[in-house]
Design a protein around this motif. Structure first.
Motif, PDB file in Angstrom:
ATOM      1  N   MET A   1       0.838  -1.201   0.000  1.00  0.00           N
ATOM      2  CA  MET A   1       0.000   0.000   0.000  1.00  0.00           C
ATOM      3  C   MET A   1       0.878   1.259   0.000  1.00  0.00           C
ATOM      4  O   MET A   1       0.677   2.186  -0.779  1.00  0.00           O
ATOM      5  N   VAL A   2       1.883   1.251   0.902  1.00  0.00           N
ATOM      6  CA  VAL A   2       2.744   2.435   1.040  1.00  0.00           C
ATOM      7  C   VAL A   2       3.567   2.645  -0.229  1.00  0.00           C
ATOM      8  O   VAL A   2       3.636   3.761  -0.766  1.00  0.00           O
ATOM      9  N   ILE A   3       4.156   1.556  -0.714  1.00  0.00           N
ATOM     10  CA  ILE A   3       5.056   1.698  -1.864  1.00  0.00           C
ATOM     11  C   ILE A   3       4.259   2.108  -3.095  1.00  0.00           C
ATOM     12  O   ILE A   3       4.667   2.987  -3.860  1.00  0.00           O
ATOM     13  N   LYS A   4       3.078   1.497  -3.273  1.00  0.00           N
ATOM     14  CA  LYS A   4       2.280   1.833  -4.454  1.00  0.00           C
ATOM     15  C   LYS A   4       1.755   3.270  -4.385  1.00  0.00           C
ATOM     16  O   LYS A   4       1.732   3.972  -5.383  1.00  0.00           O
ATOM     17  N   THR A   5       1.360   3.692  -3.190  1.00  0.00           N
ATOM     18  CA  THR A   5       0.805   5.047  -3.068  1.00  0.00           C
ATOM     19  C   THR A   5       1.903   6.099  -3.198  1.00  0.00           C
ATOM     20  O   THR A   5       1.779   7.066  -3.955  1.00  0.00           O
ATOM     21  N   ALA A   6       2.994   5.871  -2.449  1.00  0.00           N
ATOM     22  CA  ALA A   6       3.991   6.941  -2.363  1.00  0.00           C
ATOM     23  C   ALA A   6       4.990   6.890  -3.529  1.00  0.00           C
ATOM     24  O   ALA A   6       5.368   7.933  -4.066  1.00  0.00           O
ATOM     25  N   LEU A   7       5.411   5.683  -3.877  1.00  0.00           N
ATOM     26  CA  LEU A   7       6.521   5.616  -4.822  1.00  0.00           C
ATOM     27  C   LEU A   7       6.102   5.222  -6.237  1.00  0.00           C
ATOM     28  O   LEU A   7       6.770   5.574  -7.195  1.00  0.00           O
ATOM     29  N   LEU A   8       5.005   4.469  -6.367  1.00  0.00           N
ATOM     30  CA  LEU A   8       4.630   3.999  -7.699  1.00  0.00           C
ATOM     31  C   LEU A   8       3.387   4.715  -8.225  1.00  0.00           C
ATOM     32  O   LEU A   8       2.937   4.443  -9.326  1.00  0.00           O
ATOM     33  N   GLY A   9       2.819   5.580  -7.427  1.00  0.00           N
ATOM     34  CA  GLY A   9       1.574   6.230  -7.833  1.00  0.00           C
ATOM     35  C   GLY A   9       1.845   7.559  -8.531  1.00  0.00           C
ATOM     36  O   GLY A   9       2.758   7.667  -9.362  1.00  0.00           O
ATOM     37  N   ARG A  10       1.106   8.576  -8.151  1.00  0.00           N
ATOM     38  CA  ARG A  10       1.321   9.913  -8.740  1.00  0.00           C
ATOM     39  C   ARG A  10       2.767  10.300  -8.574  1.00  0.00           C
ATOM     40  O   ARG A  10       3.360  10.050  -7.533  1.00  0.00           O
ATOM     41  N   SER A  11       3.310  10.968  -9.555  1.00  0.00           N
ATOM     42  CA  SER A  11       4.754  11.220  -9.516  1.00  0.00           C
ATOM     43  C   SER A  11       5.142  12.142  -8.355  1.00  0.00           C
ATOM     44  O   SER A  11       6.272  12.087  -7.883  1.00  0.00           O
ATOM     45  N   ASP A  12       4.201  12.965  -7.864  1.00  0.00           N
ATOM     46  CA  ASP A  12       4.576  13.874  -6.773  1.00  0.00           C
ATOM     47  C   ASP A  12       4.178  13.336  -5.389  1.00  0.00           C
ATOM     48  O   ASP A  12       4.356  14.008  -4.380  1.00  0.00           O
ATOM     49  N   ALA A  13       3.642  12.100  -5.337  1.00  0.00           N
ATOM     50  CA  ALA A  13       3.071  11.595  -4.076  1.00  0.00           C
ATOM     51  C   ALA A  13       4.095  11.504  -2.953  1.00  0.00           C
ATOM     52  O   ALA A  13       3.772  11.672  -1.786  1.00  0.00           O
ATOM     53  N   ALA A  14       5.362  11.216  -3.304  1.00  0.00           N
ATOM     54  CA  ALA A  14       6.367  10.988  -2.257  1.00  0.00           C
ATOM     55  C   ALA A  14       7.072  12.262  -1.799  1.00  0.00           C
ATOM     56  O   ALA A  14       7.954  12.182  -0.930  1.00  0.00           O
ATOM     57  N   ASP A  15       6.711  13.415  -2.336  1.00  0.00           N
ATOM     58  CA  ASP A  15       7.344  14.659  -1.875  1.00  0.00           C
ATOM     59  C   ASP A  15       7.163  14.736  -0.355  1.00  0.00           C
ATOM     60  O   ASP A  15       6.058  14.533   0.157  1.00  0.00           O
ATOM     61  N   ILE A  16       8.248  15.033   0.351  1.00  0.00           N
ATOM     62  CA  ILE A  16       8.238  14.919   1.822  1.00  0.00           C
ATOM     63  C   ILE A  16       7.929  16.266   2.469  1.00  0.00           C
ATOM     64  O   ILE A  16       8.470  17.303   2.066  1.00  0.00           O
ATOM     65  N   GLY A  17       7.082  16.235   3.500  1.00  0.00           N
ATOM     66  CA  GLY A  17       6.766  17.448   4.254  1.00  0.00           C
ATOM     67  C   GLY A  17       7.189  17.298   5.708  1.00  0.00           C
ATOM     68  O   GLY A  17       7.008  16.241   6.300  1.00  0.00           O
ATOM     69  N   VAL A  18       7.783  18.364   6.247  1.00  0.00           N
ATOM     70  CA  VAL A  18       8.265  18.344   7.631  1.00  0.00           C
ATOM     71  C   VAL A  18       7.688  19.572   8.341  1.00  0.00           C
ATOM     72  O   VAL A  18       7.723  20.680   7.797  1.00  0.00           O
ATOM     73  N   PRO A  19       7.126  19.380   9.551  1.00  0.00           N
ATOM     74  CA  PRO A  19       6.541  20.531  10.253  1.00  0.00           C
ATOM     75  C   PRO A  19       7.583  21.610  10.549  1.00  0.00           C
ATOM     76  O   PRO A  19       8.700  21.307  10.947  1.00  0.00           O
ATOM     77  N   ARG A  20       7.168  22.834  10.297  1.00  0.00           N
ATOM     78  CA  ARG A  20       8.002  23.986  10.660  1.00  0.00           C
ATOM     79  C   ARG A  20       7.562  24.507  12.026  1.00  0.00           C
ATOM     80  O   ARG A  20       8.327  25.154  12.737  1.00  0.00           O
ATOM     81  N   LEU A  21       6.304  24.213  12.372  1.00  0.00           N
ATOM     82  CA  LEU A  21       5.775  24.598  13.688  1.00  0.00           C
ATOM     83  C   LEU A  21       5.881  23.402  14.626  1.00  0.00           C
ATOM     84  O   LEU A  21       5.856  22.254  14.179  1.00  0.00           O
TER      85      LEU A  21
END
Ligand SMILES: Cc1cc2nc3c(=O)[nH]c(=O)nc-3n(C[C@H](O)[C@H](O)[C@H](O)COP(=O)(O)OP(=O)(O)OC[C@H]3O[C@@H](n4cnc5c(N)ncnc54)[C@H](O)[C@@H]3O)c2cc1C
Length: 456
Positions: free
Chosen positions: A206-226
């Motif tokens: 599920m994780v690999i297909k969603t994040a890495l094999l799905g939409r090309s931008d799905a795996a862009d990483i977000g980190v809290p600034r707050l």
């Protein structure tokens, strides 16, 4: 019409926000003195830092992906979406302890060289990154690409996939120890809080297909600034009209009655959004006859090692680390309120941290300061002005084979009583996205129930 939501983590917050938006009166009950559940911040007194006597610390580093659409939607509603730094393209530095040149996995972005219409769709967008990945040999990269494409054919919802481990599947797909350590472990251990050998194949797929094999931008990483406390808990306390903090619900008698502080409280529907051990003790047997099995979901710990160095040691906001007890490092300086002070606050995250959860701080220090110096050359000359450890013994449920079969749906057998929480059957791993999705599902079923429709 009123709905009682029990538990003020992200699942309960998401449910309460959605119901409030639909014009329904919501009473949110939270046992602790704050909302946010497993995502919170606290103040730590410090004496070795310039210009400050306290540090804002998160209970554990949290990371999101662009694919976390429901979670990002919740932040929009709470007005804190700007509190996350989201990459404009997936870009991960991978550090090693032996002064090998830094490796990098980065999504290719086609500019003028290729028109947008022929930019590579997922999963092919990852192949250029893999083809250049210097920690694997060319033959290993080819085998990893073939295994990635084979993973695309695994159905995460197939009950058979729930009975198998990712480690077993990788063996059968020619993924040796190096490929596991330098590629699969990097993503799966962080995403599932579970070692590759122990991870459920279904959830991994599920994780690999969603994040890495799905939409090309799905795996862009977000980190809290707050700090997490501001991003979620305090924002929700302001947004929601009726929040009862320090109020532990003692029992859920039916879909319409709770016991709070020894007194019965009536509602038109109830959403129980607490962790699985608490839920098993709260919901009546008639609602969930299999509640005794939920304990099989167990727990997996996360340990964060926090170091404030007397100078900058880490370039960039974060990096993954291989061949080291350090798994990922994050620059926490700004989020902790130390920007401009000349020091750098680095947190090192250890997922599936069974080995460290009971280890005394002094021994963790003896292991991690040298390990950090191995991967961050500037740390070899730096002093550690502060060193401390945060431990979350029950950070997530154990996301191993058989776990999907234990996760209950949102609807229960009692009309008007619903379950939410990252541990319920969301199809997602135990993540912020899973929590928010579970809350939204429970809210949707609740509304249907209030309108006189079916609960499922
Ligand atoms: C250290 C750490 C790192 C993590 N890293 C990530 C990450 O990088 N990315 C990611 O997506 N996810 C991460 N997670 C997982 C994520 O935090 C959880 O999946 C999510 O926050 C769970 O939310 P929840 O609402 O389901 O449960 P919880 O947050 O556990 O909320 C349940 C709430 O119910 C309350 N409660 C319990 N019993 C009662 C009662 N009887 N009456 C009233 N209230 C009650 C509790 O006090 C709690 O506030 C991490 C978790 C931890 C601990």
């Amino acid at each position: 019409m009123s709905v009682a939501v029990v538990g003020g983590g992200l699942a309960g917050i998401a449910a309460a926000v959605a119901l409030q938006e639909a014009g329904i009166d919501v009473e949110l009950y939270e046992a602790r003195p704050r909302l946010g559940g497993a995502t919170h911040s606290f103040q730590r007194a410090v004496d070795g830092l310039p210009g400050t006597s306290s540090l804002t610390v998160d209970n554990g580093q949290h990371v999101m992906l662009r694919a976390f659409t429901a979670y990002r939607g919740l932040l929009e509603r709470l007005g804190t979406a700007g509190g996350v730094d989201l990459q404009d393209r997936f870009d991960l530095r991978i550090l090693t302890p032996d002064d090998r040149p830094e490796a990098r996995l980065r999504r290719t972005v086609f500019t003028r060289a290729l028109p947008r219409s022929i930019a590579l769709p997922g999963p092919l967008h990852l192949l250029p990154a893999l083809a250049r990945y210097s920690l694997l040999t060319p033959a290993e990269r080819l085998r990893a690409a073939a295994a990635s494409l084979a993973m695309g054919r695994v159905d995460p919802d197939d009950p058979l996939a729930d009975t198998r481990s990712l480690g077993d599947w990788l063996d059968r797909h020619g993924q040796d120890d190096r490929s596991r350590r330098y590629l699969w472990e990097l993503f799966v251990t962080a995403a599932l809080n579970c070692r590759v050998e122990e991870a459920s194949l279904g959830l991994s797929a599920m994780v690999i297909k969603t994040a890495l094999l799905g939409r090309s931008d799905a795996a862009d990483i977000g980190v809290p600034r707050l700090p997490l406390g501001e991003l979620h808990g305090r924002a929700a306390e302001k947004h929601l009209r009726r929040v009862h903090l320090k109020t532990k619900v003692e029992a859920v008698v039916s879909g319409t009655r709770l016991v709070v502080d020894g007194f019965p409280v009536d509602a038109d529907a109830v959403i129980v959004a607490v962790p699985h051990p608490a839920a098993a003790g709260l919901v009546p047997r008639a609602a969930c006859p299999d509640r005794g099995r939920w304990g099989g979901l167990a727990a997996s710990p996360i340990v964060d090692v926090h170091v404030v160095y007397d100078r900058p040691v880490l370039d960039g906001p974060f990096a993954a680390v291989v061949d080291s007890p350090v798994q990922w490092v994050f620059d926490r300086t700004a989020a902790a309120g130390l920007a401009g002070s000349g020091v750098q606050y680095v947190s090192s995250v250890v997922s599936a941290a069974g080995e460290w959860i009971d280890t005394p701080v002094a021994r963790i220090r003896d292991a991690f300061l040298p390990a950090l110096a191995e991967v961050l050359p500037a740390a070899r000359r730096a002093g550690a002005a502060e060193f401390f450890v945060t431990r979350e013994r029950h950070a997530t449920f154990r996301q191993g084979p058989g776990s999907a079969a234990l996760r209950p749906a949102a609807a229960t057998r009692l009309p008007g009583l619903f379950l939410a929480g990252a541990w319920t059957a969301t199809g997602w791993p135990d993540t912020m996205e899973g929590a928010v999705r579970s809350g939204l599902t429970a809210a949707r079923l609740c509304r249907r129930h209030l309108q006189g429709g079916h609960d499922r």
